[in-house]
Design a protein around this motif. Structure first.
Motif: not given
Length: 347
Positions: A46-49, A277-282, A337-343
């Motif tokens: 994802p580019s942002k969450r 939150v964006t991936v650039e910030e992380v 964690l649910t989002e990761i599980a669905v992925n």
């Protein structure tokens, strides 16, 4: 416990039914092992969450059950939607699973506490673990054991616990599923792998679903560290700790301990929006940490792999191990964690 990585085929008799619920794949399996779901051909980065709105545990959530979820190490699995699961049949499911455990003991399947212990399964609801109203109600499964020679009045003790949940599950997924399916994509267990295999394969046979061991990638751990940095909790706040695996032999880990307020201050200076939150910030956050570490120790952490994160609300390991340290923001962490599980089960 074996978790093959090859794909699984759908029984012909249910192929028409399954075609309407892509991207999930389901199958039936014999008792004996927990078979993994089919993996994505490519992982969606994802580019942002979005940061979920704070959702306090509802008053209907039993405090004793809440205590069961904290300060224990949970092993994570993803699970496909369950066909024909009914919340009105939990007592019936308890009896069927109990009978299955007895049958497996009689066949010589290894279980804890010895062969003279009588085991019983119990299903119940966890209604407080919802991120939004449309989320299905979470389910708790407990296995208790009691020796036949125990004194009268002796309580059965819990020997295995598992729970299914899915807070903040995407509405697009819930809307496409027929009413005959229940979507609880995150499965957490604490206890013997032999019980996990029995429970998992029973669910696979009863509800035509399948499970996959959930691995938390290094990138997701970086997201977790960033998103959890701003979560405030009551009481003692543990030191923020990042553990990195160094690609050398013999194996070596580097533990990077940071005062939680310093970590939060750094993140607040980087994060531009309180809603996402964006991936650039992380990546910016971790580049700052890498630079700070190199100035002091002349070690490039960018050449290592992040394998564990511990912050105020929880601790997570790349092998799919999680410990919840506080009930504050528990639902929000479960939503991630649910989002990761669905992925893990989409392809």
């Amino acid at each position: 416990m074996q978790t093959p990585t090859d794909g699984v085929s759908t029984p012909q008799s249910t192929s028409v039914l399954r075609s309407s619920i892509a991207p999930y794949q389901n199958s039936r399996y014999p008792i004996g092992s927990l078979t993994s779901t089919r993996r994505r051909s490519s992982y969606r980065i994802p580019s942002k969450r979005k940061i979920p709105q704070s959702t306090p545990i509802q008053e209907t959530f039993d405090p004793q059950k809440a205590a069961l979820l904290l300060q224990k190490q949970w092993t994570l699995y993803s699970v496909t939607p369950m066909y024909d699961f009914s919340y009105t049949k939990l007592k019936e499911y308890s009896k069927h699973l109990s009978a299955t455990i007895v049958a497996e003991k009689q066949k010589g399947v290894a279980v804890d506490l010895g062969s003279d212990v009588a085991f019983k399964a119990n299903f119940s609801c966890l209604p407080g673990l919802k991120g939004k109203e449309s989320d299905p109600t979470a389910i708790l499964v407990q296995i208790t054991g009691k020796s036949p020679i125990s004194k009268p009045g002796t309580e059965e003790r819990i020997v295995w616990t598992g729970w299914f949940c899915g807070p903040y599950t995407e509405d697009e997924i819930l809307e496409v599923l027929p009413e005959t399916f229940t979507c609880l994509p995150l499965f957490l267990t604490n206890g013997s792998e032999s019980f996990t295999a029995i429970v998992g394969t029973w669910f696979q046979q009863a509800f035509d679903c399948c499970f996959g061991k959930l691995v938390i990638r290094s990138l997701d751990l970086r997201w977790l560290a960033a998103m959890w940095a701003g979560y405030e909790v009551q009481g003692h706040v543990p030191t923020t700790e990042l553990v990195f695996s160094v690609p050398v032999e013999p194996h070596m880990d580097i533990s990077f301990a940071i005062h939680p307020e310093d970590f939060k201050t750094l993140w607040n200076d980087i994060q531009k929006s309180k809603d996402e939150v964006t991936v650039e910030e992380v990546e910016h956050l971790f580049q700052c940490l890498y630079s700070h570490f190199f100035r002091h120790f002349k070690i490039h952490l960018s050449a290592t792999q992040l394998v564990k994160v511990t912050v105020a609300v929880a601790s997570a390991h790349c092998e799919g191990k999680v410990k919840f340290l506080s009930k504050d923001h528990l639902v929000r962490v479960l939503g991630f964690l649910t989002e990761i599980a669905v992925n893990n089960i989409q392809y």
